[in-house]
Design a protein around this motif. Structure first.
Motif, PDB file in Angstrom:
ATOM      1  N   ALA A 145       0.839  -1.164   0.092  1.00  0.00           N
ATOM      2  CA  ALA A 145       0.052   0.013   0.238  1.00  0.00           C
ATOM      3  C   ALA A 145       0.966   1.045  -0.144  1.00  0.00           C
ATOM      4  O   ALA A 145       2.021   1.155   0.463  1.00  0.00           O
ATOM      5  CB  ALA A 145      -0.745   0.104   1.281  1.00  0.00           C
ATOM      6  N   PRO A 146       0.278   2.194  -0.733  1.00  0.00           N
ATOM      7  CA  PRO A 146       1.177   3.596  -0.460  1.00  0.00           C
ATOM      8  C   PRO A 146       1.758   3.872   0.945  1.00  0.00           C
ATOM      9  O   PRO A 146       0.752   4.160   1.857  1.00  0.00           O
ATOM     10  CB  PRO A 146       0.205   4.796  -0.889  1.00  0.00           C
ATOM     11  CG  PRO A 146      -0.829   3.620  -1.827  1.00  0.00           C
ATOM     12  CD  PRO A 146      -0.977   2.508  -0.756  1.00  0.00           C
ATOM     13  N   PRO A 147       3.000   4.289   0.841  1.00  0.00           N
ATOM     14  CA  PRO A 147       3.477   4.756   2.237  1.00  0.00           C
ATOM     15  C   PRO A 147       2.962   5.953   2.729  1.00  0.00           C
ATOM     16  O   PRO A 147       2.848   7.106   1.943  1.00  0.00           O
ATOM     17  CB  PRO A 147       4.915   4.903   2.185  1.00  0.00           C
ATOM     18  CG  PRO A 147       5.167   4.042   1.141  1.00  0.00           C
ATOM     19  CD  PRO A 147       3.960   4.311   0.083  1.00  0.00           C
ATOM     20  N   VAL A 148       2.439   6.396   3.983  1.00  0.00           N
ATOM     21  CA  VAL A 148       2.105   7.482   4.499  1.00  0.00           C
ATOM     22  C   VAL A 148       2.870   8.632   4.248  1.00  0.00           C
ATOM     23  O   VAL A 148       2.620   9.811   3.986  1.00  0.00           O
ATOM     24  CB  VAL A 148       1.528   7.450   5.869  1.00  0.00           C
ATOM     25  CG1 VAL A 148       0.957   8.727   6.456  1.00  0.00           C
ATOM     26  CG2 VAL A 148       0.291   6.537   5.988  1.00  0.00           C
ATOM     27  N   VAL A 149       4.184   8.579   4.559  1.00  0.00           N
ATOM     28  CA  VAL A 149       5.206   9.513   4.763  1.00  0.00           C
ATOM     29  C   VAL A 149       5.389  10.182   3.221  1.00  0.00           C
ATOM     30  O   VAL A 149       5.842  11.219   3.040  1.00  0.00           O
ATOM     31  CB  VAL A 149       6.456   8.878   5.471  1.00  0.00           C
ATOM     32  CG1 VAL A 149       7.039   7.769   4.589  1.00  0.00           C
ATOM     33  CG2 VAL A 149       7.558   9.920   5.819  1.00  0.00           C
ATOM     34  N   VAL A 150       5.536   9.084   2.242  1.00  0.00           N
ATOM     35  CA  VAL A 150       5.760   9.642   1.024  1.00  0.00           C
ATOM     36  C   VAL A 150       4.586  10.460   0.550  1.00  0.00           C
ATOM     37  O   VAL A 150       4.587  11.358  -0.285  1.00  0.00           O
ATOM     38  CB  VAL A 150       5.919   8.420   0.130  1.00  0.00           C
ATOM     39  CG1 VAL A 150       6.113   8.707  -1.368  1.00  0.00           C
ATOM     40  CG2 VAL A 150       7.064   7.710   0.508  1.00  0.00           C
ATOM     41  N   LEU A 151       3.174  10.159   0.756  1.00  0.00           N
ATOM     42  CA  LEU A 151       2.370  10.838   0.470  1.00  0.00           C
ATOM     43  C   LEU A 151       2.243  12.309   0.969  1.00  0.00           C
ATOM     44  O   LEU A 151       2.096  13.520   0.522  1.00  0.00           O
ATOM     45  CB  LEU A 151       0.827  10.292   0.716  1.00  0.00           C
ATOM     46  CG  LEU A 151       0.543   8.872  -0.003  1.00  0.00           C
ATOM     47  CD1 LEU A 151      -0.714   8.139   0.718  1.00  0.00           C
ATOM     48  CD2 LEU A 151       0.350   9.070  -1.268  1.00  0.00           C
ATOM     49  N   PHE A 152       2.701  12.196   2.480  1.00  0.00           N
ATOM     50  CA  PHE A 152       2.819  13.547   2.786  1.00  0.00           C
ATOM     51  C   PHE A 152       4.066  14.460   2.387  1.00  0.00           C
ATOM     52  O   PHE A 152       3.655  15.349   1.993  1.00  0.00           O
ATOM     53  CB  PHE A 152       3.590  13.186   4.444  1.00  0.00           C
ATOM     54  CG  PHE A 152       3.858  14.628   5.193  1.00  0.00           C
ATOM     55  CD1 PHE A 152       2.892  15.585   5.817  1.00  0.00           C
ATOM     56  CD2 PHE A 152       4.983  14.985   5.321  1.00  0.00           C
ATOM     57  CE1 PHE A 152       3.349  16.515   6.520  1.00  0.00           C
ATOM     58  CE2 PHE A 152       5.502  16.068   5.628  1.00  0.00           C
ATOM     59  CZ  PHE A 152       4.576  16.871   6.613  1.00  0.00           C
ATOM     60  N   LEU A 153       5.084  13.861   1.734  1.00  0.00           N
ATOM     61  CA  LEU A 153       6.186  14.700   1.316  1.00  0.00           C
ATOM     62  C   LEU A 153       5.724  15.051  -0.109  1.00  0.00           C
ATOM     63  O   LEU A 153       6.076  15.956  -0.646  1.00  0.00           O
ATOM     64  CB  LEU A 153       7.409  13.658   0.841  1.00  0.00           C
ATOM     65  CG  LEU A 153       8.404  13.198   2.206  1.00  0.00           C
ATOM     66  CD1 LEU A 153       9.132  12.191   1.794  1.00  0.00           C
ATOM     67  CD2 LEU A 153       8.870  14.617   2.918  1.00  0.00           C
ATOM     68  N   LEU A 154       4.714  14.371  -0.820  1.00  0.00           N
ATOM     69  CA  LEU A 154       4.111  14.949  -1.998  1.00  0.00           C
ATOM     70  C   LEU A 154       3.437  16.171  -1.919  1.00  0.00           C
ATOM     71  O   LEU A 154       3.343  17.244  -2.377  1.00  0.00           O
ATOM     72  CB  LEU A 154       3.280  13.762  -2.635  1.00  0.00           C
ATOM     73  CG  LEU A 154       4.134  12.842  -3.599  1.00  0.00           C
ATOM     74  CD1 LEU A 154       3.382  11.475  -3.950  1.00  0.00           C
ATOM     75  CD2 LEU A 154       4.897  13.134  -4.581  1.00  0.00           C
ATOM     76  N   ARG A 155       2.624  16.236  -0.781  1.00  0.00           N
ATOM     77  CA  ARG A 155       1.793  17.365  -0.130  1.00  0.00           C
ATOM     78  C   ARG A 155       2.733  18.508   0.147  1.00  0.00           C
ATOM     79  O   ARG A 155       2.245  19.633  -0.004  1.00  0.00           O
ATOM     80  CB  ARG A 155       1.020  16.640   0.892  1.00  0.00           C
ATOM     81  CG  ARG A 155      -0.108  15.984   0.472  1.00  0.00           C
ATOM     82  CD  ARG A 155      -1.354  15.841   1.423  1.00  0.00           C
ATOM     83  NE  ARG A 155      -2.153  14.678   1.256  1.00  0.00           N
ATOM     84  CZ  ARG A 155      -3.070  14.151   2.129  1.00  0.00           C
ATOM     85  NH1 ARG A 155      -3.400  15.013   3.047  1.00  0.00           N
ATOM     86  NH2 ARG A 155      -3.927  13.146   1.791  1.00  0.00           N
ATOM     87  N   TRP A 156       3.917  18.046   0.808  1.00  0.00           N
ATOM     88  CA  TRP A 156       4.831  18.870   1.154  1.00  0.00           C
ATOM     89  C   TRP A 156       5.313  19.726  -0.346  1.00  0.00           C
ATOM     90  O   TRP A 156       5.743  20.783  -0.159  1.00  0.00           O
ATOM     91  CB  TRP A 156       5.833  18.289   1.835  1.00  0.00           C
ATOM     92  CG  TRP A 156       7.104  19.347   2.126  1.00  0.00           C
ATOM     93  CD1 TRP A 156       8.487  19.099   2.026  1.00  0.00           C
ATOM     94  CD2 TRP A 156       7.167  20.581   2.845  1.00  0.00           C
ATOM     95  NE1 TRP A 156       9.263  19.838   2.548  1.00  0.00           N
ATOM     96  CE2 TRP A 156       8.401  20.744   3.199  1.00  0.00           C
ATOM     97  CE3 TRP A 156       6.142  21.317   3.339  1.00  0.00           C
ATOM     98  CZ2 TRP A 156       8.924  22.139   3.578  1.00  0.00           C
ATOM     99  CZ3 TRP A 156       6.643  22.609   3.798  1.00  0.00           C
ATOM    100  CH2 TRP A 156       7.715  23.046   3.995  1.00  0.00           C
ATOM    101  N   VAL A 157       5.534  19.074  -1.259  1.00  0.00           N
ATOM    102  CA  VAL A 157       6.025  19.614  -2.566  1.00  0.00           C
ATOM    103  C   VAL A 157       5.020  20.575  -3.085  1.00  0.00           C
ATOM    104  O   VAL A 157       5.364  21.574  -3.610  1.00  0.00           O
ATOM    105  CB  VAL A 157       6.356  18.528  -3.626  1.00  0.00           C
ATOM    106  CG1 VAL A 157       6.734  19.085  -4.766  1.00  0.00           C
ATOM    107  CG2 VAL A 157       7.737  17.534  -3.033  1.00  0.00           C
TER     108      VAL A 157
END
Length: 473
Positions: A145-157
């Motif tokens: 499943a998609p990692p939460v931390v990477v989804l957060f970093l995409l929002r940070w971008v």
């Protein structure tokens, strides 16, 4: 670790990855088709000359090991092939580690191109593609499943792209604070699109609403990306709508499209997630370690954002892992264009038979309506806009362009819409003149059928010939 993944974002990841692969494909295709005249061994800014003076540590690239036009073409077309494979979903058919390595290939290849691309690749969307492309390596495939931390970093971008652009406007040109910038911007933007004329002629109150909506979307909405759902989805959707408005109003390469792609990763689609096994321990360690590094590297972009001396489109590391973004901190009130012409006359005079070169995207013939090219990036056309702002922006390459036009260089002519000189009959002299362009009014459009009206301003480059041409003629 149950908190490590967010299965409900499986479709968001799928849409994001396929759309990103499509943008990679566009970027590599543009590199393959344009590099010889721009960066090749006989290009205007040759890569071999660049790698001789810039060390690997400052600009990591495969081309520091060896360069040839054939090798560059191989890298660009390999990037196209891998991007097409990712678009088709090959990463999902591989084991997790194989899918990650496959996503790493286009990132490494495009990094090699950008780091030797010099002024032709000095745009914020290049770094944005690399930063987002690196995060895509960590997103995994159907095995997890998609990692939460990477989804957060995409929002940070996404937050940095939008909030940084909003801050640079509020700190920059006063017309943004007065809500008047769009009275000019649709006319003076680098490369207008087919609808830009109509956007320019919207009533001024609508321009005020456009500008105010832009400020709201860039300065308020990004904060909501970190709110619980469905607020984050609503914020991302509003950003997507705003970016689509920009897509319609001009040609900004893939800047708007990649912003849309990143925003899609924050949208939670109402679908039931498939059942997948827990993420392996090695994957969790890699993702968390790299995420910690990226958070650490975010220090400089954050300091830049809060600084009164904020700069736009700056990379703070040679790998373009975390960058700062922004655009149009100032807006031109008047549009200037450099018109390039050639003649066969041995002695150039004002009444010589000057023939105009036609570019693909930038305004030229007043009667030719702008076309839609984005997300494809016409690099020479974009740099010609900067050249019209000031000759200093073109000092490194404009002379090389003129030289290649005098030679009827096929690679250079392929960057143009049309050359007025057939093969085997190059011009004797080439000159450049500066014109002021303005959109015609509704009445002028009906009467003349032309969207532009242009007025001669001054000579930009006097008639120029190749060295030794006098003896040959």
């Amino acid at each position: 670790m149950n908190w490590f993944t967010a299965p409900e974002y499986w479709l968001s990841r799928l849409v994001f990855q396929r759309a990103l692969a499509a943008l990679y494909l566009v970027a590599f295709l543009g590199a393959a088709l344009q590099f010889r005249a721009l960066l090749g061994e006989r290009g205007m800014l040759p890569i071999p000359r660049f790698v001789e003076r810039v060390p690997f540590r400052r600009a990591p690239s495969l081309f520091h090991l060896r360069y040839s036009d054939r090798l560059f073409a191989a890298c660009a077309w390999t990037g196209c092939a891998v991007s097409a494979a990712l678009l088709a979903g090959l990463d999902s058919r591989l084991p997790l580690w194989g899918g990650m390595l496959l996503w790493l290939v286009p990132w490494a290849l495009y990094l090699s191109i950008v780091n030797v691309g010099q002024t032709w690749y000095a745009f914020g969307w290049e770094s944005l593609l690399l930063e987002v492309g690196f995060l895509a390596v960590l997103l995994g495939n159907d095995e997890v499943a998609p990692p939460v931390v990477v989804l957060f970093l995409l929002r940070w971008v996404l937050f940095r792209v939008e909030f940084g652009a909003g801050l640079i406007k509020m700190r920059g040109d006063a017309c943004w604070r007065k809500l008047t910038c769009l009275d000019y911007h649709h006319e003076t933007q680098p490369m207008p699109g087919p609808l830009s004329w109509f956007f320019h002629h919207l009533p001024r109150p609508v321009h005020r609403v456009e500008t105010a909506a832009n400020h709201f979307t860039q300065l308020v909405v990004p904060v909501l990306l970190f709110a619980p759902q469905p607020v984050a989805t609503a914020a991302a959707a509003l950003m997507i709508v705003t970016q689509l408005w920009l897509v319609l109003s001009g040609n900004f390469a893939w800047l708007n499209w990649i912003t849309i792609v990143v925003a899609l990763s924050a949208v939670r689609f109402p679908t039931r997630p498939p059942s997948v096994p827990a993420a392996p321990l090695w994957y969790e360690i890699v993702v968390l370690a790299v995420a910690a590094l990226l958070v650490f590297l975010s220090y400089h972009p954050v300091v830049n954002m809060v600084s009164r001396a904020q700069v736009m489109n700056r990379s703070f590391d040679p790998l373009h892992l975390v960058n700062t973004y922004g655009a149009f901190g100032s807006v031109s009130r008047i549009r200037y264009e450099v018109v390039v012409e050639g003649t066969l006359d041995a002695v150039p005079r004002e009444d010589s038979g000057w023939r105009e070169y036609e570019f693909k995207g930038k305004p030229g013939d007043p009667g030719r309506w702008p076309r839609q090219f984005a997300p494809y990036h016409l690099r020479l056309d974009w740099l010609m806009w900067f050249a019209a702002l000031s000759p200093g922006y073109a000092g490194a390459w404009f002379g090389g362009l003129v030289e290649r036009l005098l030679e009827n260089d096929p690679d250079t002519l392929r960057l143009l819409r049309r050359s007025p000189f057939p093969p085997g009959e190059p011009p004797r002299h080439v000159r450049a003149r500066l014109f002021r362009y303005r959109y015609t009014t509704w009445r002028e459009l009906r009467e003349t059928g032309t969207c532009w009206e242009r007025t001669f301003v001054r000579e930009y480059l006097p008639p120029t010939r190749l060295a030794g041409m006098a003896q040959r003629s």
